[in-house]
Motif scaffolding. Structure first.
Motif, PDB file in Angstrom:
ATOM      1  N   MET A 171       0.832  -1.189   0.000  1.00  0.00           N
ATOM      2  CA  MET A 171       0.000   0.000   0.000  1.00  0.00           C
ATOM      3  C   MET A 171       0.870   1.243   0.000  1.00  0.00           C
ATOM      4  O   MET A 171       1.967   1.250   0.570  1.00  0.00           O
ATOM      5  CB  MET A 171      -0.915   0.001   1.237  1.00  0.00           C
ATOM      6  N   ASN A 172       0.374   2.301  -0.651  1.00  0.00           N
ATOM      7  CA  ASN A 172       1.051   3.593  -0.641  1.00  0.00           C
ATOM      8  C   ASN A 172       0.008   4.681  -0.489  1.00  0.00           C
ATOM      9  O   ASN A 172      -1.085   4.601  -1.064  1.00  0.00           O
ATOM     10  CB  ASN A 172       1.835   3.802  -1.947  1.00  0.00           C
ATOM     11  N   VAL A 173       0.327   5.713   0.305  1.00  0.00           N
ATOM     12  CA  VAL A 173      -0.549   6.867   0.431  1.00  0.00           C
ATOM     13  C   VAL A 173       0.226   8.120   0.058  1.00  0.00           C
ATOM     14  O   VAL A 173       1.413   8.256   0.357  1.00  0.00           O
ATOM     15  CB  VAL A 173      -1.145   7.001   1.848  1.00  0.00           C
ATOM     16  N   PHE A 174      -0.452   9.037  -0.635  1.00  0.00           N
ATOM     17  CA  PHE A 174       0.123  10.321  -1.031  1.00  0.00           C
ATOM     18  C   PHE A 174      -0.944  11.378  -0.823  1.00  0.00           C
ATOM     19  O   PHE A 174      -2.067  11.239  -1.311  1.00  0.00           O
ATOM     20  CB  PHE A 174       0.556  10.287  -2.500  1.00  0.00           C
ATOM     21  N   ASP A 175      -0.617  12.427  -0.075  1.00  0.00           N
ATOM     22  CA  ASP A 175      -1.599  13.431   0.308  1.00  0.00           C
ATOM     23  C   ASP A 175      -1.414  14.722  -0.478  1.00  0.00           C
ATOM     24  O   ASP A 175      -0.297  15.257  -0.577  1.00  0.00           O
ATOM     25  CB  ASP A 175      -1.489  13.720   1.808  1.00  0.00           C
ATOM     26  N   GLN A 176      -2.515  15.219  -1.028  1.00  0.00           N
ATOM     27  CA  GLN A 176      -2.502  16.473  -1.776  1.00  0.00           C
ATOM     28  C   GLN A 176      -3.927  17.026  -1.844  1.00  0.00           C
ATOM     29  O   GLN A 176      -4.884  16.266  -2.056  1.00  0.00           O
ATOM     30  CB  GLN A 176      -1.943  16.255  -3.185  1.00  0.00           C
ATOM     31  N   LEU A 234       3.998  -9.651  -4.377  1.00  0.00           N
ATOM     32  CA  LEU A 234       4.117  -8.659  -3.318  1.00  0.00           C
ATOM     33  C   LEU A 234       4.551  -7.343  -3.948  1.00  0.00           C
ATOM     34  O   LEU A 234       5.390  -7.336  -4.858  1.00  0.00           O
ATOM     35  CB  LEU A 234       5.143  -9.093  -2.259  1.00  0.00           C
ATOM     36  N   TRP A 235       4.007  -6.234  -3.458  1.00  0.00           N
ATOM     37  CA  TRP A 235       4.262  -4.919  -4.046  1.00  0.00           C
ATOM     38  C   TRP A 235       5.162  -4.072  -3.161  1.00  0.00           C
ATOM     39  O   TRP A 235       5.123  -4.186  -1.927  1.00  0.00           O
ATOM     40  CB  TRP A 235       2.950  -4.170  -4.254  1.00  0.00           C
ATOM     41  N   GLN A 236       5.945  -3.204  -3.804  1.00  0.00           N
ATOM     42  CA  GLN A 236       6.659  -2.124  -3.141  1.00  0.00           C
ATOM     43  C   GLN A 236       6.353  -0.826  -3.879  1.00  0.00           C
ATOM     44  O   GLN A 236       6.241  -0.817  -5.113  1.00  0.00           O
ATOM     45  CB  GLN A 236       8.161  -2.376  -3.099  1.00  0.00           C
ATOM     46  N   PHE A 237       6.210   0.267  -3.115  1.00  0.00           N
ATOM     47  CA  PHE A 237       5.854   1.565  -3.684  1.00  0.00           C
ATOM     48  C   PHE A 237       6.747   2.663  -3.116  1.00  0.00           C
ATOM     49  O   PHE A 237       7.311   2.534  -2.033  1.00  0.00           O
ATOM     50  CB  PHE A 237       4.407   1.936  -3.332  1.00  0.00           C
ATOM     51  N   ASP A 238       6.828   3.760  -3.845  1.00  0.00           N
ATOM     52  CA  ASP A 238       7.397   4.999  -3.340  1.00  0.00           C
ATOM     53  C   ASP A 238       6.942   6.116  -4.261  1.00  0.00           C
ATOM     54  O   ASP A 238       6.310   5.861  -5.297  1.00  0.00           O
ATOM     55  CB  ASP A 238       8.925   4.939  -3.270  1.00  0.00           C
TER      56      ASP A 238
END
Length: 518
Positions: free
Chosen positions: A61-66, A109-113
């Motif tokens: 999972m990845n979260v990005f706030d804007q 399996l996932w990796q995010f950035d």
């Protein structure tokens, strides 16, 4: 002559000690959905369902706030889904961002950035999925994908070579890494810039690299990156010029249980090794744990070790390692290290478990993916949960109480350093001191010696203080008559809207007979 009655505080050391014998333990003996703050127990917060439209359990999972939106990406075995969550927990429609020709696998399996591209003036999401769940050392490679972090279009492949490990961002550079210890880095401020001026490749070690995270700035405030291989910890430090990065080995003999078990907390890095917990704060060292290290490693389903993931709850100083226990194939339990209290405890996870998580950032609560299918969902069926929300379990219109309890260590009449007296204890009154909402219960457990059968009282219910009558001693205290040579107490809450924080709880004891019975 009247019997001597002595008020005594019912208090155990913070945390739950699972290793060793009950009699030797001075920490709490048992607990569920409970944490410690200021040395005292309190119920862990509740959780609510945000959506039940996930295609499968999340595997990253990845979260990005804007602009007051939390753009949330969740990857599973065959799709990459995106949703936006507003500050009130309202979830947008689901968008499918799965790359074209994406290779599905039950072991993905996932990796995010995320990285900023100065040329396109966009924040890009970087994503990588490879079938590492069954074998952390797998050499099967897959592309690194990217796309606008706030858009809904499908992701496309970057110029990086396919890799088996994952992707990470440190400063202006994007990294891809994997088998044989090979790492690739992009041109600065260009996540798709591998092959352009300023990009490069190196081989700092021989074993597969499975995880990378940005480290605080190195010399000249340049970006520094940590790389966890299967058997070592490596570091890349920006130096500029022709080499661009220098590489050195922090630890040539280390281990890692799963790629997702690494987490940073206030500049210190923590992770699970093969048989111990480790940390890096300038040097690699063991994270001391004499409370539940055997409880964790002896009961971990090692075949699903790569599903172990870490999350943190900074408000309470907690690092959670969620893991599949016993025969479970999903993460059904969590072992928790409290950095502030310097103690350990554990809990079972709600429902059938959790599969991945993101700690609270701008959105004020941690997010966790569930593993059980909701048959009532119009599509998908797998849930995304907001944790540390309220005190109950909220699943749509369903509101369920959460059973939270803790159990003290065993008390006995002391006899210097030699142990306990042969005289039994009789407890007549308990004075509960709780910041409490809703009814709570107390159970007394006792036994006559270290090997005798344990006896358990019925549950004593006590109401929150606001419902008691002023000056009514009978309602303000719990009147009991329990006797045993060794005695411990369980306090819990299992009502809708119920919660508690423990304080200075007193019990009135007097000596019983001096016979040691079985």
């Amino acid at each position: 002559m009247a019997e001597s009655i002595t008020p005594f505080r019912i208090w155990s050391k913070p945390g739950i000690a699972r290793d060793g014998t009950t009699l030797a333990n001075q920490n709490h003996e048992d607990g569920q959905w409970v944490r410690w703050q200021r040395g005292d127990p309190r119920k862990i917060g509740g959780y609510r369902r945000l959506t039940n439209l996930l295609d499968n359990p999340g595997r990253g999972m990845n979260v990005f706030d804007q602009n007051d939106q939390t753009y949330t990406h969740i990857g599973n075995i065959n799709t990459l889904q995106q949703m936006q969550i507003n500050p009130n927990g309202v979830v947008s429609a689901m968008s499918d961002r799965t790359p074209a020709a994406f290779t599905t696998s039950a072991n993905n399996l996932w990796q995010f950035d995320t990285s900023y591209d100065t040329g396109a003036t966009l924040n890009y999401l970087l994503a990588h999925a490879a079938p590492n769940a069954a074998d952390i050392s797998s050499n099967t490679t897959a592309p690194v994908y990217y796309g606008n972090a706030t858009a809904t279009a499908v992701l496309t492949a970057t110029a990086f070579p396919n890799v088996s490990g994952g992707v990470a961002v440190s400063g202006a550079y994007t990294w891809a890494y994997g088998s044989d210890g090979v790492v690739y880095w992009s041109a600065p401020n260009d996540p798709d810039g591998y092959g352009a001026a300023g990009s490069g490749t190196a081989r700092p070690c021989s074993a597969k690299i499975v995880r990378a995270l940005a480290l605080r700035a190195g010399a000249g405030a340049g970006p520094t990156t940590l790389f966890w291989s299967l058997n070592s910890l490596e570091r890349a430090t920006f130096v500029g010029g022709t080499p661009i990065f220098n590489f050195d080995t922090i630890s040539p003999m280390s281990s890692i249980l799963s790629a997702a078990s690494v987490i940073e907390f206030n500049g210190v890095y923590f992770w699970c090794g093969i048989d111990s917990f480790l940390m890096f704060n300038g040097v690699v060292r063991d994270l001391p744990n004499d409370m539940n290290v055997n409880y964790f490693f002896d009961n971990l389903n090692y075949a699903y070790r790569s599903r172990v993931f870490a999350m943190k709850v900074p408000r309470f100083g907690e690092i959670w390692w969620c893991y599949p226990r016993g025969a479970a194939t999903e993460c059904t339990h969590a072992i928790i290290y409290n950095v502030k209290e310097n103690t350990w405890y554990d809990t079972s996870l709600p429902n059938s478990g959790r599969s991945c998580a993101q700690y609270a950032q701008v959105f004020r609560s941690p997010l966790m993916c569930g593993v059980d299918d909701d048959a009532s969902a119009t599509s998908g069926g797998y849930r995304l949960w907001q944790h540390e929300f309220g005190v109950d379990a909220l699943d749509g219109v369903s509101v369920l109480a959460i059973d939270s309890y803790y159990e003290t260590h065993e008390f006995g009449i002391p006899l210097g350093d030699t142990g306990a007296s042969k005289t039994s204890l009789i407890c007549n009154v308990v004075e509960p001191d709780f910041l409490q909402t809703g009814n709570m219960y107390m159970i007394v457990k006792g036994r006559q010696n270290a090997r005798s059968e344990e006896r358990e009282s019925s549950a004593y219910t006590f109401a929150e203080p606001s419902t008691t009558v002023e000056g009514d001693y009978q309602q303000q205290n719990i009147n009991i008559r329990e006797g045993s040579r060794y005695m411990r107490f369980r306090f819990g809450s299992n009502v809708q809207g119920g919660t508690y924080q423990g304080g200075k709880i007193m019990a009135h004891f007097q000596p019983g007979d001096a016979r040691i019975t079985s």
